[in-house]
Design an enzyme around this catalytic site. Structure first.
Site, PDB file in Angstrom:
ATOM      1  N   CYS A 117       0.895  -1.176   0.073  1.00  0.00           N
ATOM      2  CA  CYS A 117      -0.007  -0.041  -0.052  1.00  0.00           C
ATOM      3  C   CYS A 117       0.866   1.233  -0.036  1.00  0.00           C
ATOM      4  CB  CYS A 117      -0.884  -0.105   1.187  1.00  0.00           C
ATOM      5  SG  CYS A 117      -2.072  -1.309   1.212  1.00  0.00           S
ATOM      6  N   HIS A 257      -3.098   7.130   3.272  1.00  0.00           N
ATOM      7  CA  HIS A 257      -3.601   5.878   2.739  1.00  0.00           C
ATOM      8  C   HIS A 257      -4.849   5.748   3.193  1.00  0.00           C
ATOM      9  CE1 HIS A 257      -4.072   1.921   1.394  1.00  0.00           C
ATOM     10  NE2 HIS A 257      -3.629   1.409   2.768  1.00  0.00           N
ATOM     11  N   ASN A 287     -10.268   0.199   0.469  1.00  0.00           N
ATOM     12  CA  ASN A 287      -8.900   0.292   0.472  1.00  0.00           C
ATOM     13  C   ASN A 287      -8.300  -0.382  -0.908  1.00  0.00           C
ATOM     14  OD1 ASN A 287      -5.961  -0.273   0.605  1.00  0.00           O
ATOM     15  ND2 ASN A 287      -6.160  -1.252   2.651  1.00  0.00           N
TER      16      ASN A 287
HETATM   17  O1  UT7 Z   1      -3.933  -1.586   3.501  1.00  0.00           O
HETATM   18  C1  UT7 Z   1      -3.516  -2.789   4.203  1.00  0.00           C
HETATM   19  C2  UT7 Z   1      -3.686  -2.409   5.857  1.00  0.00           C
HETATM   20  N1  UT7 Z   1      -4.707  -3.131   6.402  1.00  0.00           N
HETATM   21  C3  UT7 Z   1      -5.585  -2.298   7.224  1.00  0.00           C
HETATM   22  O2  UT7 Z   1      -5.440  -1.169   7.301  1.00  0.00           O
HETATM   23  C4  UT7 Z   1      -6.438  -3.195   8.254  1.00  0.00           C
HETATM   24  C5  UT7 Z   1      -6.297  -2.810   9.385  1.00  0.00           C
HETATM   25  N2  UT7 Z   1      -7.110  -3.211  10.195  1.00  0.00           N
HETATM   26  C6  UT7 Z   1      -8.658  -3.150  10.465  1.00  0.00           C
HETATM   27  O3  UT7 Z   1      -9.069  -2.240   9.534  1.00  0.00           O
HETATM   28  C7  UT7 Z   1      -9.468  -3.825  11.464  1.00  0.00           C
HETATM   29  O4  UT7 Z   1      -8.652  -4.591  12.352  1.00  0.00           O
HETATM   30  C8  UT7 Z   1     -10.626  -4.463  10.724  1.00  0.00           C
HETATM   31  C9  UT7 Z   1     -11.690  -3.882  10.160  1.00  0.00           C
HETATM   32  C10 UT7 Z   1     -10.036  -5.663   9.619  1.00  0.00           C
HETATM   33  C11 UT7 Z   1     -11.151  -5.411  11.951  1.00  0.00           C
HETATM   34  O5  UT7 Z   1     -11.513  -4.515  12.869  1.00  0.00           O
HETATM   35  P1  UT7 Z   1     -11.328  -4.979  14.412  1.00  0.00           P
HETATM   36  O6  UT7 Z   1     -12.062  -3.917  15.398  1.00  0.00           O
HETATM   37  O7  UT7 Z   1      -9.868  -4.978  14.665  1.00  0.00           O
HETATM   38  O8  UT7 Z   1     -12.036  -6.187  14.529  1.00  0.00           O
HETATM   39  P2  UT7 Z   1     -11.746  -7.586  15.062  1.00  0.00           P
HETATM   40  O9  UT7 Z   1     -10.673  -8.182  13.864  1.00  0.00           O
HETATM   41  O10 UT7 Z   1     -11.041  -7.707  16.468  1.00  0.00           O
HETATM   42  O11 UT7 Z   1     -12.806  -8.399  15.103  1.00  0.00           O
HETATM   43  C12 UT7 Z   1     -13.951  -8.432  16.126  1.00  0.00           C
HETATM   44  C13 UT7 Z   1     -15.133  -9.291  16.063  1.00  0.00           C
HETATM   45  C14 UT7 Z   1     -14.590 -10.731  15.773  1.00  0.00           C
HETATM   46  O12 UT7 Z   1     -15.570 -11.567  16.282  1.00  0.00           O
HETATM   47  P3  UT7 Z   1     -15.453 -11.972  17.873  1.00  0.00           P
HETATM   48  O13 UT7 Z   1     -14.075 -12.922  17.622  1.00  0.00           O
HETATM   49  O14 UT7 Z   1     -15.404 -10.926  18.558  1.00  0.00           O
HETATM   50  O15 UT7 Z   1     -16.639 -12.878  17.963  1.00  0.00           O
HETATM   51  C15 UT7 Z   1     -14.596 -11.257  14.388  1.00  0.00           C
HETATM   52  O16 UT7 Z   1     -14.791 -12.255  13.947  1.00  0.00           O
HETATM   53  O17 UT7 Z   1     -15.837  -8.993  14.517  1.00  0.00           O
HETATM   54  C16 UT7 Z   1     -15.715 -10.095  13.890  1.00  0.00           C
HETATM   55  N3  UT7 Z   1     -15.887  -9.878  12.264  1.00  0.00           N
HETATM   56  C17 UT7 Z   1     -16.809  -9.448  11.707  1.00  0.00           C
HETATM   57  N4  UT7 Z   1     -18.067  -9.267  11.925  1.00  0.00           N
HETATM   58  C18 UT7 Z   1     -19.062  -8.777  11.040  1.00  0.00           C
HETATM   59  C19 UT7 Z   1     -14.527  -9.792  11.738  1.00  0.00           C
HETATM   60  N5  UT7 Z   1     -14.956  -9.311  10.454  1.00  0.00           N
HETATM   61  C20 UT7 Z   1     -16.318  -9.195  10.406  1.00  0.00           C
HETATM   62  C21 UT7 Z   1     -17.321  -8.900   9.411  1.00  0.00           C
HETATM   63  N6  UT7 Z   1     -18.451  -8.645   9.713  1.00  0.00           N
HETATM   64  N7  UT7 Z   1     -16.898  -8.550   8.253  1.00  0.00           N
END
Ligand code: UT7
Length: 332
Positions: A117, A257, A287
């Site tokens: 990225c 970004h 993204n």
């Molecule tokens: O350019 C590349 C760089 N990448 C990025 O910038 C990504 C950076 N990270 C992020 O943007 C965030 O970490 C995400 C948007 C990917 C995830 O958000 P988060 O607040 O970190 O959520 P999490 O991964 O801690 O997940 C929280 C919960 C989990 O469930 P449990 O384990 O708490 O029951 C996930 O399984 O949300 C669940 N989850 C979803 N639920 C509904 C993960 N993806 C989804 C989804 N819909 N799409």
């Protein structure tokens, strides 16, 4: 002996996006997710994606042609094409060679650069060196990504985040005192395992992460990247500002970004930048990796957010892990 160039900057800019729109409602039908979850956690409501039979380079060609038009030069004037991509259509030929062929830039040297990225920051900085030394007069930097082709559409952790697109800039000499005032690039390979897209080598550790068996798709530890991103966006911005002796108060616009609204807002808060000075395009585009900064910059220009003499910071981070920033005094 080549003549050294004092000031190097962006002479023209262009972008291109696929026609197909994929909304959060569409994703609700594909994986266990909701519009509310995606919007709250990422700020993304829709993204553009290529048709399955449409190669990514076509977006790069269109973005390149419009950047050349904007700069008022022709493809035959171009000395160097740098394509930044982590999702090339071919391992070989490079996307830069394909774009060179398609636009007819017959005298241009061409190579691809992968800094994920952060690619556009790297590409611009490399191009700047060639122009500054007088070795080349015009460089075309094209960020082009077809992330939909590297997405596991069954993995809700990642499939909601990405889109496809391309942004291009013509880099050349500008009026003294304008253009790129500073750049800063960095990398930490020890954190590379946090975002991976396997290539030709089959690694059992990486295979095991891909629970649907799709070996060449994106896998990411979102939480680890999120934490890293907020901090690095702040420190990379400050480093580029220090290098040209400016402070954040001197900045008219920040083009970050476009990964996640929480990262952008978190970094803006740490930097003390008000929301109206931060360009946001991720809501409609998701993204788009190395294309995100040039696409957002082009949108900012079209929306009249930059005038001649304004100071703009471009700042990104991504796989590698990598990061980069640049301060530009807008020359157009
Ligand atoms: O350019 C590349 C760089 N990448 C990025 O910038 C990504 C950076 N990270 C992020 O943007 C965030 O970490 C995400 C948007 C990917 C995830 O958000 P988060 O607040 O970190 O959520 P999490 O991964 O801690 O997940 C929280 C919960 C989990 O469930 P449990 O384990 O708490 O029951 C996930 O399984 O949300 C669940 N989850 C979803 N639920 C509904 C993960 N993806 C989804 C989804 N819909 N799409």
């Amino acid at each position: 002996m080549n003549n050294l160039i004092n000031s190097v900057g962006i002479l023209g800019i262009g972008s291109s996006l696929p026609d197909k729109v994929l909304t959060n409602e569409d994703l609700e039908k594909m994986v266990d997710t909701s519009d509310e979850w995606i919007t709250q956690r990422t700020g993304i409501s829709q993204r553009r994606i290529l048709e399955e039979d449409e190669p990514g380079y076509t977006l790069g060609v269109k973005a390149a042609v419009s950047a050349l038009e904007d700069a008022g030069i022709t493809a035959e004037d171009v000395d160097l094409i740098i394509v930044t991509t982590e999702t090339p259509d071919y391992m070989s030929p490079s996307t830069s060679c394909i774009i060179q062929r398609e636009i007819g830039a017959s005298k241009a040297a061409a190579f691809d650069l992968n800094a994920a990225c952060t690619g556009f920051m790297y590409g611009m900085t490399v191009a700047q060196q060639f122009i500054k030394t007088g070795y080349y007069k015009y460089a075309l930097v094209v960020g082009v990504e077809a992330l939909s082709k590297a997405t596991d559409w069954e993995d809700r952790n990642t499939c909601i985040l990405f889109g496809d697109g391309a942004g291009a800039a013509v880099i050349g000499a500008v009026e003294d005192g304008y253009g790129i005032l500073s750049t800063y690039l960095g990398a930490d390979g020890s954190m590379g395992h946090n975002i991976t897209i396997p290539g030709l080598h089959s690694d059992p550790v990486e295979d095991a992460k891909r629970i649907h068996g799709k070996k060449h798709t994106i896998w990411m530890d979102g939480g680890a990247v999120l934490k890293f991103a907020v901090k690095i966006m702040e420190s990379a911005t400050n480093e580029a500002l220090d290098r040209c002796g400016l402070s954040i108060e001197d900045i008219n616009l920040v083009v970050p970004h476009q990964a996640n609204i929480r990262i952008v807002e978190g970094a803006a808060k740490r930097l003390g930048v008000s929301r109206d000075k931060v360009m946001i395009s991720l809501d409609k585009l998701g993204n788009i990796s190395s294309a995100s900064i040039p696409v957002a910059l082009n949108q900012a220009i079209k929306e009249g957010k930059l005038s001649k003499g304004d100071n703009v910071v471009l700042v990104g981070f991504g796989g590698g892990l990598t990061w980069g920033s640049t301060v530009i005094k807008w020359a157009k």
